[in-house]
Scaffold this motif. Structure first.
Motif, PDB file in Angstrom:
ATOM      1  N   ASP A   1       0.817  -1.222   0.000  1.00  0.00           N
ATOM      2  CA  ASP A   1       0.000   0.000   0.000  1.00  0.00           C
ATOM      3  C   ASP A   1       0.850   1.270   0.000  1.00  0.00           C
ATOM      4  O   ASP A   1       0.568   2.226   0.725  1.00  0.00           O
ATOM      5  N   SER A   2       1.879   1.274  -0.854  1.00  0.00           N
ATOM      6  CA  SER A   2       2.778   2.432  -0.855  1.00  0.00           C
ATOM      7  C   SER A   2       3.294   2.737  -2.251  1.00  0.00           C
ATOM      8  O   SER A   2       3.469   1.833  -3.079  1.00  0.00           O
ATOM      9  N   VAL A   3       3.521   4.022  -2.490  1.00  0.00           N
ATOM     10  CA  VAL A   3       4.235   4.472  -3.687  1.00  0.00           C
ATOM     11  C   VAL A   3       5.484   5.189  -3.199  1.00  0.00           C
ATOM     12  O   VAL A   3       5.401   6.209  -2.500  1.00  0.00           O
ATOM     13  N   VAL A   4       6.640   4.646  -3.528  1.00  0.00           N
ATOM     14  CA  VAL A   4       7.914   5.165  -3.030  1.00  0.00           C
ATOM     15  C   VAL A   4       8.575   5.999  -4.127  1.00  0.00           C
ATOM     16  O   VAL A   4       8.659   5.574  -5.287  1.00  0.00           O
ATOM     17  N   ILE A   5       9.053   7.195  -3.744  1.00  0.00           N
ATOM     18  CA  ILE A   5       9.656   8.117  -4.712  1.00  0.00           C
ATOM     19  C   ILE A   5      11.173   8.007  -4.650  1.00  0.00           C
ATOM     20  O   ILE A   5      11.774   8.102  -3.578  1.00  0.00           O
ATOM     21  N   PHE A   6      11.771   7.805  -5.821  1.00  0.00           N
ATOM     22  CA  PHE A   6      13.222   7.719  -5.948  1.00  0.00           C
ATOM     23  C   PHE A   6      13.729   8.867  -6.816  1.00  0.00           C
ATOM     24  O   PHE A   6      13.062   9.288  -7.761  1.00  0.00           O
ATOM     25  N   GLN A   7      14.932   9.351  -6.482  1.00  0.00           N
ATOM     26  CA  GLN A   7      15.588  10.337  -7.336  1.00  0.00           C
ATOM     27  C   GLN A   7      16.497   9.594  -8.307  1.00  0.00           C
ATOM     28  O   GLN A   7      17.192   8.642  -7.934  1.00  0.00           O
ATOM     29  N   ILE A   8      16.452  10.010  -9.575  1.00  0.00           N
ATOM     30  CA  ILE A   8      17.266   9.378 -10.615  1.00  0.00           C
ATOM     31  C   ILE A   8      18.558  10.161 -10.811  1.00  0.00           C
ATOM     32  O   ILE A   8      18.530  11.381 -11.020  1.00  0.00           O
ATOM     33  N   ASP A   9      19.678   9.465 -10.733  1.00  0.00           N
ATOM     34  CA  ASP A   9      20.955  10.078 -11.090  1.00  0.00           C
ATOM     35  C   ASP A   9      21.030  10.086 -12.614  1.00  0.00           C
ATOM     36  O   ASP A   9      21.165   9.020 -13.239  1.00  0.00           O
ATOM     37  N   GLU A  10      20.946  11.250 -13.214  1.00  0.00           N
ATOM     38  CA  GLU A  10      20.847  11.331 -14.666  1.00  0.00           C
ATOM     39  C   GLU A  10      22.172  11.048 -15.380  1.00  0.00           C
ATOM     40  O   GLU A  10      22.210  10.984 -16.609  1.00  0.00           O
ATOM     41  N   GLN A  11      23.246  10.866 -14.597  1.00  0.00           N
ATOM     42  CA  GLN A  11      24.527  10.493 -15.189  1.00  0.00           C
ATOM     43  C   GLN A  11      24.750   8.985 -15.140  1.00  0.00           C
ATOM     44  O   GLN A  11      25.241   8.395 -16.112  1.00  0.00           O
ATOM     45  N   THR A  12      24.379   8.367 -14.030  1.00  0.00           N
ATOM     46  CA  THR A  12      24.638   6.931 -13.854  1.00  0.00           C
ATOM     47  C   THR A  12      23.381   6.071 -13.987  1.00  0.00           C
ATOM     48  O   THR A  12      23.479   4.861 -14.156  1.00  0.00           O
ATOM     49  N   GLY A  13      22.200   6.689 -13.865  1.00  0.00           N
ATOM     50  CA  GLY A  13      20.952   5.936 -13.916  1.00  0.00           C
ATOM     51  C   GLY A  13      20.534   5.338 -12.588  1.00  0.00           C
ATOM     52  O   GLY A  13      19.447   4.758 -12.481  1.00  0.00           O
ATOM     53  N   SER A  14      21.384   5.446 -11.568  1.00  0.00           N
ATOM     54  CA  SER A  14      21.072   4.841 -10.270  1.00  0.00           C
ATOM     55  C   SER A  14      19.888   5.533  -9.601  1.00  0.00           C
ATOM     56  O   SER A  14      19.551   6.677  -9.909  1.00  0.00           O
TER      57      SER A  14
END
Length: 382
Positions: A348-361
């Motif tokens: 029951d969750s939506v987790v927000i991630f930040q994308i490293d636009e250089q490495t894709g991590s």
């Protein structure tokens, strides 16, 4: 002097209108909708507001009460939303049309039958003229016209798939799992899990019709079970997540012919491991930059990350990021390409991630939206 006064009056009126519109639709903010299963506490479709500048999301609210709106599609003009209603049993499935109102609430416009059982996925074509639906339970595809007021017309195309593949439990019959349209709006692609094929159709937006292409399909390795497809931004490549083997198949795409040719099939698990019981591929997306591909793996409960080789379109597996929840289904990348939202159905969750636009991590931001049984995430882009 009179002309000047009239000109000044008109300019003031225009300025006032622009000011009012700016208040009504704040700059740097967009809406994000969440489709769910309503078998538990969920009431239907939820909405949150996303600040593009700060990366913050508002607390989710119910946008519309409706049954099992497990997958959503947004009209290109950003004014209408469409959802399927997953059904059980012998009855045909339905799709619903909604108007997106100020603040994000949804107003039901109408509903139409899709002519087949168990709709699982839908998409609005690039011109906003047709709604295309993949029926998993019945192994069929359908097309319905989208009217100027956003309502849906009655079914204009229906194609029943036939055949089977190598897995007697999962592939004794067709299971159309998703449908996509290419950037030129000329061809539609249906990932059929039961056939191990990507069926290809010539698409006429004005008539909302589908006709078998030649070549009529592309294949994935036997027993793969293709589920969802995503095109690279350059439209030279396409990627398919195979549900049953937790692999990704990369294709070259020949837009003039509507033809897909396999480049490679690569594991979405660490070190190329074989999937264990309970693991299955779910969603696939390409980063707006075209540099990375992401795929969700249920049971392993991670997002697999791949780097894209620019010239060949082939993938290199970078790693897997835990989604901090159970059974990640659909996920979405925000319009800026900076954030990825993973919908964890069983936690029951939506987790927000930040994308490293250089490495894709991916790196968790600490923001978690509490939504019951989330299975689909869609941003509104106007």
């Amino acid at each position: 002097m009179k002309v000047f006064r009239n000109y000044l009056f008109v300019m003031l009126m225009i300025s006032g209108t622009l000011f009012d519109n700016a208040l009504a639709q704040p700059k740097g903010e967009t809406l994000v909708y969440f489709g769910t299963y309503t078998r538990g506490p969920s009431q239907g479709i939820y909405v949150s507001r996303f600040d593009l500048k700060t990366g913050k999301f508002s607390a989710p609210e119910v946008a519309a009460e409706t049954k099992n709106p497990s997958f959503l599609a947004i009209h290109p003009n950003g004014q209408f939303l469409y959802s399927i209603a997953e059904n059980a049993g012998d009855s045909n499935g339905m799709v619903s049309a909604f108007a997106i109102e100020k603040g994000g609430a949804l107003k039901l416009l109408n509903q139409e039958s899709v002519g087949g059982k168990g709709p699982a996925h839908l998409v609005v074509d690039k011109k906003g003229k047709a709604l295309l639906v993949a029926n998993y339970g019945g192994g069929s595809v359908a097309a319905l016209p989208v009217l100027d007021n956003g309502k849906l017309g009655a079914l204009t195309a229906f194609i029943q798939h036939a055949g089977s593949s190598v897995n007697p439990q999962r592939q004794k019959e067709p299971h159309a799992h998703s449908i996509n349209v290419d950037a030129a709006n000329r061809f539609a692609f249906v990932a059929d899990l039961g056939l191990d094929k990507i069926m290809v159709y010539k698409f006429d937006a004005a008539k909302a019709t589908l006709v078998a292409n030649e070549p009529a399909f592309a294949t994935v390795p036997a027993g793969g079970g293709p589920r969802h497809l995503a095109f690279h931004p350059n439209e030279k490549f396409a990627y398919v997540i195979n549900e049953m083997t937790c692999t990704v198949t990369a294709f070259s795409y020949y837009a003039n012919l509507g033809e897909l040719k396999e480049l490679q099939t690569i594991s979405a698990l660490p070190n190329g491991a074989q999937p264990e019981a309970g693991m299955s591929g779910a969603e696939i997306q390409v980063h707006p930059s075209g540099k990375f591909v992401y795929a969700s793996i249920r049971g392993h409960d991670t997002i697999a990350i791949f780097a894209v080789e620019k010239k060949t379109g082939k993938l290199t597996h970078i790693g897997n990021e835990p989604t901090q929840g159970k059974v990640p289904r659909n996920f979405a990348i925000d319009p800026t390409g900076k954030f990825l939202l993973a919908a964890n159905q069983n936690s029951d969750s939506v987790v927000i991630f930040q994308i490293d636009e250089q490495t894709g991590s991916l790196k968790a931001t600490g923001q978690i939206l509490q939504i019951p049984s989330p299975v689909c995430v869609k941003f509104v882009q106007k």
